[in-house]
Motif scaffolding. Structure first.
Motif, short mmCIF file in Angstrom:
data_model
loop_
_atom_site.label_atom_id
_atom_site.label_comp_id
_atom_site.label_asym_id
_atom_site.label_seq_id
_atom_site.Cartn_x
_atom_site.Cartn_y
_atom_site.Cartn_z
N ASN A 1 0.79 -1.23 0.00
CA ASN A 1 0.00 0.00 0.00
C ASN A 1 0.82 1.28 0.00
O ASN A 1 0.27 2.35 -0.22
CB ASN A 1 -0.95 0.01 1.19
N PHE A 2 2.13 1.20 0.26
CA PHE A 2 2.93 2.42 0.31
C PHE A 2 4.29 2.27 -0.38
O PHE A 2 4.58 2.93 -1.35
CB PHE A 2 3.12 2.86 1.77
N LEU A 3 5.11 1.39 0.15
CA LEU A 3 6.50 1.31 -0.30
C LEU A 3 6.65 0.87 -1.75
O LEU A 3 7.50 1.39 -2.47
CB LEU A 3 7.30 0.38 0.59
N LYS A 4 5.85 -0.06 -2.18
CA LYS A 4 5.98 -0.58 -3.55
C LYS A 4 5.83 0.55 -4.57
O LYS A 4 6.63 0.68 -5.49
CB LYS A 4 4.94 -1.68 -3.79
N GLY A 5 4.83 1.39 -4.38
CA GLY A 5 4.61 2.52 -5.30
C GLY A 5 5.75 3.52 -5.28
O GLY A 5 6.21 3.99 -6.33
N VAL A 6 6.26 3.82 -4.08
CA VAL A 6 7.38 4.76 -3.96
C VAL A 6 8.62 4.18 -4.61
O VAL A 6 9.32 4.87 -5.37
CB VAL A 6 7.64 5.08 -2.46
N LEU A 7 8.90 2.90 -4.33
CA LEU A 7 10.09 2.27 -4.91
C LEU A 7 10.00 2.19 -6.42
O LEU A 7 10.99 2.44 -7.13
CB LEU A 7 10.30 0.88 -4.30
N GLN A 8 8.83 1.85 -6.95
CA GLN A 8 8.67 1.78 -8.41
C GLN A 8 8.83 3.15 -9.05
O GLN A 8 9.41 3.27 -10.12
CB GLN A 8 7.32 1.17 -8.77
N LYS A 9 8.34 4.18 -8.39
CA LYS A 9 8.41 5.55 -8.92
C LYS A 9 9.87 6.00 -9.07
O LYS A 9 10.23 6.66 -10.03
CB LYS A 9 7.65 6.50 -8.00
N TYR A 10 10.71 5.65 -8.09
CA TYR A 10 12.10 6.12 -8.07
C TYR A 10 13.12 5.04 -8.45
O TYR A 10 14.31 5.27 -8.33
CB TYR A 10 12.44 6.69 -6.69
N SER B 1 14.27 3.82 -11.34
CA SER B 1 15.28 4.14 -12.36
C SER B 1 16.28 5.17 -11.83
O SER B 1 17.48 5.08 -12.14
CB SER B 1 14.61 4.64 -13.64
N THR B 2 15.83 6.12 -11.03
CA THR B 2 16.74 7.12 -10.45
C THR B 2 17.71 6.46 -9.49
O THR B 2 18.92 6.73 -9.53
CB THR B 2 15.93 8.21 -9.70
N VAL B 3 17.20 5.60 -8.63
CA VAL B 3 18.06 4.89 -7.68
C VAL B 3 19.05 4.01 -8.42
O VAL B 3 20.26 3.99 -8.10
CB VAL B 3 17.22 4.07 -6.67
#
Length: 181
Positions: A137-146, A148-150
């Motif tokens: 519900n939270f981390l997966k979306g944040v991790l997917q969003k960033y 390529s940057t990471v």
């Protein structure tokens, strides 16, 4: 539930029967030895939770038990438990990073370690799936969003580290040659 508690207390009583000191304790206090031991355990737990041992207790709950169950998951043929513990470690890592940044504020919160302990139990207890819920519900979306940057920053860090190692070994080799001459 009450039957399970009674069963566990009877098993504890049988185990405590091995120790003569427990019989003496029971005779002097007129308290069944299994209740005395459970009460002492609760007191120790509360002391640790609300004293200087609270951080240690949280580390035991947050690291030791999940590490052991991660080991068991790795060694089992079932792959679903592997995913459960990987998700736990991702969520726990993010929690630890956030905690490090706001630690000055957190330590002013009364009963912080009690809340932290409850949160860690929520994350790690398989029946509650707390880590999975937070991840999905939270981390997966944040991790997917960033992601390529990471990845780009990690690739740059790897390249910098490789260049530094190559530089250091070249410098070291030159120093060795100069020493030989």
């Amino acid at each position: 539930m009450a039957d399970q508690i009674k069963l566990q207390l009877s098993k504890l009583r049988i185990w405590l029967d091995k120790y003569p000191a427990m019989k003496v304790l029971e005779e002097k206090t007129h308290v069944p030895k299994e209740y005395a031991v459970c009460g002492a355990g609760v007191l120790v737990f509360l002391f640790l939770l609300f004293s200087n041992g609270a951080g240690f207790l949280c580390n035991v709950i947050g690291f030791l038990f999940p590490a052991y169950y991660s080991f068991k998951a790795i060694e089992s043929p079932n792959k679903e438990d592997d995913k459960q513990w990987l998700v736990y470690w991702v969520v726990y890592s993010f929690f630890t990073i956030i905690e490090a940044f706001v630690s000055v504020i957190l330590y002013w919160i009364p009963f912080y370690y009690a809340f932290k302990l409850a949160f860690l139990v929520y994350l790690g207890y398989p029946g509650w799936n707390g880590a999975t819920l937070i991840y999905n519900n939270f981390l997966k979306g944040v991790l997917q969003k960033y992601e390529s940057t990471v990845d780009a920053h990690l690739d740059a860090a790897k390249a910098s580290a490789a260049a530094a190692v190559a530089n250091a070994s070249q410098s070291s080799g030159e120093t060795d040659i100069k020493k030989k001459n």
